[in-house]
Design a protein around this motif. Structure first.
Motif, PDB file in Angstrom:
ATOM      1  N   LEU A   1     -39.816  -3.235 -30.040  1.00  0.00           N
ATOM      2  CA  LEU A   1     -39.613  -4.825 -30.105  1.00  0.00           C
ATOM      3  C   LEU A   1     -39.152  -5.426 -28.871  1.00  0.00           C
ATOM      4  N   LEU A   2     -38.733  -4.663 -27.743  1.00  0.00           N
ATOM      5  CA  LEU A   2     -38.193  -5.288 -26.518  1.00  0.00           C
ATOM      6  C   LEU A   2     -39.302  -5.896 -25.949  1.00  0.00           C
ATOM      7  N   PRO A   3     -39.197  -6.876 -25.108  1.00  0.00           N
ATOM      8  CA  PRO A   3     -40.105  -7.691 -24.196  1.00  0.00           C
ATOM      9  C   PRO A   3     -40.991  -6.620 -23.387  1.00  0.00           C
ATOM     10  N   GLY A   4     -42.337  -6.897 -23.383  1.00  0.00           N
ATOM     11  CA  GLY A   4     -43.155  -6.006 -22.597  1.00  0.00           C
ATOM     12  C   GLY A   4     -44.203  -5.202 -23.637  1.00  0.00           C
TER      13      GLY A   4
ATOM     14  N   THR B   1     -52.544   1.174 -28.078  1.00  0.00           N
ATOM     15  CA  THR B   1     -52.937   0.418 -26.942  1.00  0.00           C
ATOM     16  C   THR B   1     -52.302   0.974 -25.778  1.00  0.00           C
ATOM     17  N   SER B   2     -50.935   0.970 -25.649  1.00  0.00           N
ATOM     18  CA  SER B   2     -50.159   1.743 -24.543  1.00  0.00           C
ATOM     19  C   SER B   2     -48.762   2.217 -25.438  1.00  0.00           C
ATOM     20  N   PRO B   3     -48.306   3.286 -24.526  1.00  0.00           N
ATOM     21  CA  PRO B   3     -47.080   3.937 -24.920  1.00  0.00           C
ATOM     22  C   PRO B   3     -45.911   2.810 -24.660  1.00  0.00           C
ATOM     23  N   CYS B   4     -44.817   3.084 -25.591  1.00  0.00           N
ATOM     24  CA  CYS B   4     -43.679   2.235 -25.716  1.00  0.00           C
ATOM     25  C   CYS B   4     -42.933   1.975 -24.207  1.00  0.00           C
ATOM     26  N   LEU B   5     -42.826   0.844 -23.787  1.00  0.00           N
ATOM     27  CA  LEU B   5     -42.238   0.756 -22.484  1.00  0.00           C
ATOM     28  C   LEU B   5     -42.963   1.165 -21.316  1.00  0.00           C
ATOM     29  N   SER B   6     -44.233   1.091 -21.465  1.00  0.00           N
ATOM     30  CA  SER B   6     -45.034   1.667 -20.330  1.00  0.00           C
ATOM     31  C   SER B   6     -45.236   0.438 -19.230  1.00  0.00           C
ATOM     32  N   GLY B   7     -45.020  -0.889 -19.578  1.00  0.00           N
ATOM     33  CA  GLY B   7     -45.009  -1.989 -18.862  1.00  0.00           C
ATOM     34  C   GLY B   7     -44.012  -2.143 -17.917  1.00  0.00           C
ATOM     35  N   ILE B   8     -42.749  -1.339 -17.999  1.00  0.00           N
ATOM     36  CA  ILE B   8     -41.908  -1.338 -16.958  1.00  0.00           C
ATOM     37  C   ILE B   8     -42.185  -1.455 -15.278  1.00  0.00           C
ATOM     38  N   THR B   9     -41.745  -2.053 -14.659  1.00  0.00           N
ATOM     39  CA  THR B   9     -42.105  -2.217 -13.293  1.00  0.00           C
ATOM     40  C   THR B   9     -41.352  -1.230 -12.498  1.00  0.00           C
ATOM     41  N   PRO B  10     -41.864  -0.027 -11.694  1.00  0.00           N
ATOM     42  CA  PRO B  10     -41.006   0.642 -10.779  1.00  0.00           C
ATOM     43  C   PRO B  10     -40.444  -0.051  -9.648  1.00  0.00           C
ATOM     44  N   ALA B  11     -39.382   0.580  -9.142  1.00  0.00           N
ATOM     45  CA  ALA B  11     -38.761   0.029  -7.894  1.00  0.00           C
ATOM     46  C   ALA B  11     -39.818  -0.035  -6.706  1.00  0.00           C
ATOM     47  N   PRO B  12     -39.596  -0.714  -5.692  1.00  0.00           N
ATOM     48  CA  PRO B  12     -40.739  -0.587  -4.785  1.00  0.00           C
ATOM     49  C   PRO B  12     -40.832   0.468  -4.139  1.00  0.00           C
ATOM     50  N   ASP B  13     -39.712   1.221  -3.719  1.00  0.00           N
ATOM     51  CA  ASP B  13     -39.727   2.450  -3.213  1.00  0.00           C
ATOM     52  C   ASP B  13     -39.803   3.843  -4.136  1.00  0.00           C
TER      53      ASP B  13
ATOM     54  N   ARG C   1     -46.536  -4.795 -26.342  1.00  0.00           N
ATOM     55  CA  ARG C   1     -47.521  -5.594 -27.090  1.00  0.00           C
ATOM     56  C   ARG C   1     -47.947  -5.201 -28.411  1.00  0.00           C
ATOM     57  N   VAL C   2     -48.941  -5.831 -29.183  1.00  0.00           N
ATOM     58  CA  VAL C   2     -49.569  -5.008 -30.390  1.00  0.00           C
ATOM     59  C   VAL C   2     -50.248  -3.617 -30.227  1.00  0.00           C
ATOM     60  N   GLY C   3     -49.655  -2.747 -30.773  1.00  0.00           N
ATOM     61  CA  GLY C   3     -50.395  -1.529 -30.472  1.00  0.00           C
ATOM     62  C   GLY C   3     -49.687  -0.387 -29.916  1.00  0.00           C
ATOM     63  N   SER C   4     -48.564  -0.943 -28.991  1.00  0.00           N
ATOM     64  CA  SER C   4     -47.613  -0.332 -28.327  1.00  0.00           C
ATOM     65  C   SER C   4     -46.916   1.105 -29.486  1.00  0.00           C
ATOM     66  N   PHE C   5     -46.619   2.071 -29.097  1.00  0.00           N
ATOM     67  CA  PHE C   5     -46.284   3.191 -29.850  1.00  0.00           C
ATOM     68  C   PHE C   5     -45.463   4.063 -29.176  1.00  0.00           C
ATOM     69  N   LEU C   6     -45.075   4.978 -30.195  1.00  0.00           N
ATOM     70  CA  LEU C   6     -44.189   6.246 -29.527  1.00  0.00           C
ATOM     71  C   LEU C   6     -44.408   7.143 -30.733  1.00  0.00           C
ATOM     72  N   VAL C   7     -44.363   8.664 -30.251  1.00  0.00           N
ATOM     73  CA  VAL C   7     -44.195   9.526 -31.440  1.00  0.00           C
ATOM     74  C   VAL C   7     -42.609  10.037 -31.100  1.00  0.00           C
ATOM     75  N   ARG C   8     -41.906  10.105 -32.118  1.00  0.00           N
ATOM     76  CA  ARG C   8     -40.667  10.608 -32.391  1.00  0.00           C
ATOM     77  C   ARG C   8     -40.323  11.653 -32.927  1.00  0.00           C
ATOM     78  N   GLN C   9     -39.608  12.520 -32.383  1.00  0.00           N
ATOM     79  CA  GLN C   9     -39.332  13.916 -32.859  1.00  0.00           C
ATOM     80  C   GLN C   9     -37.945  13.812 -33.650  1.00  0.00           C
ATOM     81  N   SER C  10     -37.775  14.332 -34.749  1.00  0.00           N
ATOM     82  CA  SER C  10     -36.723  14.333 -35.617  1.00  0.00           C
ATOM     83  C   SER C  10     -35.413  14.704 -35.000  1.00  0.00           C
ATOM     84  N   ALA C  11     -34.343  14.134 -35.016  1.00  0.00           N
ATOM     85  CA  ALA C  11     -33.108  14.697 -34.499  1.00  0.00           C
ATOM     86  C   ALA C  11     -32.534  15.672 -35.468  1.00  0.00           C
ATOM     87  N   ARG C  12     -32.958  15.869 -36.474  1.00  0.00           N
ATOM     88  CA  ARG C  12     -32.289  16.736 -37.455  1.00  0.00           C
ATOM     89  C   ARG C  12     -33.078  17.908 -37.615  1.00  0.00           C
TER      90      ARG C  12
END
Length: 274
Positions: A102-105, A175-187, A107-118
């Motif tokens: 639900l973080l900004p960036g 559509t795209s992995p969760c948080l894939s829209g994060i922009t990397p630093a210039p360098d 979109r609909v269809g953003s997803f992640l596969v999560r492994q159980s911590a237990r």
């Protein structure tokens, strides 16, 4: 009706034991699960959802570099989760998956596969739609995976490829992995290689008659450029028709699907508390 088998991918399979199957450059990618330090203590250095590259692991404290800002510092390893393939999050609970999606960036269809911590080897798929939907991923005795019993996959990557092409009973296409829209630093990463032109010329200085030159041996720049453009186009297009190119593109996705023809959409199991 008989069973249907498509091509099997022989590489990049997700094994049950993540620690032994994901060695290499992916091991150092993590995502922040909690602001650090907490806002009530001081201004956070790293915020939830930020992607970090691990520089050094020192027991409880890890030295990391932000993908977004390039800032280096230490963070408790309890505040981050390792990420593989860009979409497989290790040890992320259901509520935290919803917060991340639900973080900004995203979109609909953003997803992640999560492994159980237990329990190692248990997975769920979380997808952002009108709300965040969760699907339990089951595993057969032969180690193939499925969400709906009518479609099984040799590895998690094949499952993601399939549901990226078709919702096939899910709430929407991935559509795209969760948080894939994060922009990397210039360098943080090198840019694309520069385009090198073999010859430079000024169009304003070219005689119009040169544009239609058919002399293959002439040394004028326009005919040289035109000939090379045509040669490049032919080398890329080849002799295949569009239908063949589309078929080849679909084949290259390397999906492995074992389909059981039945009314299976109703058999999709939504993940419970996991």
């Amino acid at each position: 009706m008989g069973n249907m088998m498509r091509g099997v991918s022989a590489t990049n399979k997700v094994k049950e034991d993540i620690d032994s199957s994901h060695k290499g450059s992916e091991d150092d990618m993590v995502v922040v699960l909690h602001d650090y330090p907490a806002p009530e203590i001081s201004e956070p250095v790293y915020r939830m959802g930020e992607k970090l590259r691990v520089i050094a692991q020192e027991a409880y404290w890890w030295r990391v570099r932000s993908i977004q800002t390039g800032m280096e510092n230490y963070i408790p390893n309890s505040h981050v989760a390792k990420v593989y393939h860009g979409w497989l999050f290790e040890g992320v609970e259901r509520q935290k998956a919803e917060e991340l999606l639900l973080l900004p960036g995203n979109r609909v269809g953003s997803f992640l596969v999560r492994q159980s911590a237990r329990e190692r080897g248990l997975y769920s798929l979380s997808v952002k739609h009108r709300i965040v939907k969760h699907y339990r991923i089951f595993r057969l005795d032969n180690s193939w995976y499925y969400i709906s019993p009518r479609l099984t996959f040799q590895c998690l990557e094949d499952m993601i490829n399939h549901y990226s092409d078709s919702a096939d009973g899910l709430c929407c296409v991935l559509t795209s992995p969760c948080l894939s829209g994060i922009t990397p630093a210039p360098d943080a990463t090198p840019g694309p290689p520069p385009v090198v032109m073999r010859r430079n010329f000024d169009w304003n200085k070219i005689d119009r008659r040169q544009l239609v030159s058919t002399d293959s041996c002439t040394n004028n720049m326009v005919s040289y450029g035109v000939r090379n453009s045509i040669a490049s186009y032919l080398s890329f297009s080849g002799n295949q028709d569009p239908a063949q190119n589309r078929a080849k593109s679909r084949k290259n996705k390397s999906k492995s699907v074992y389909a059981i023809p039945e009314n299976g959409l109703s058999n999709i199991d939504y993940a419970g508390d996991f």
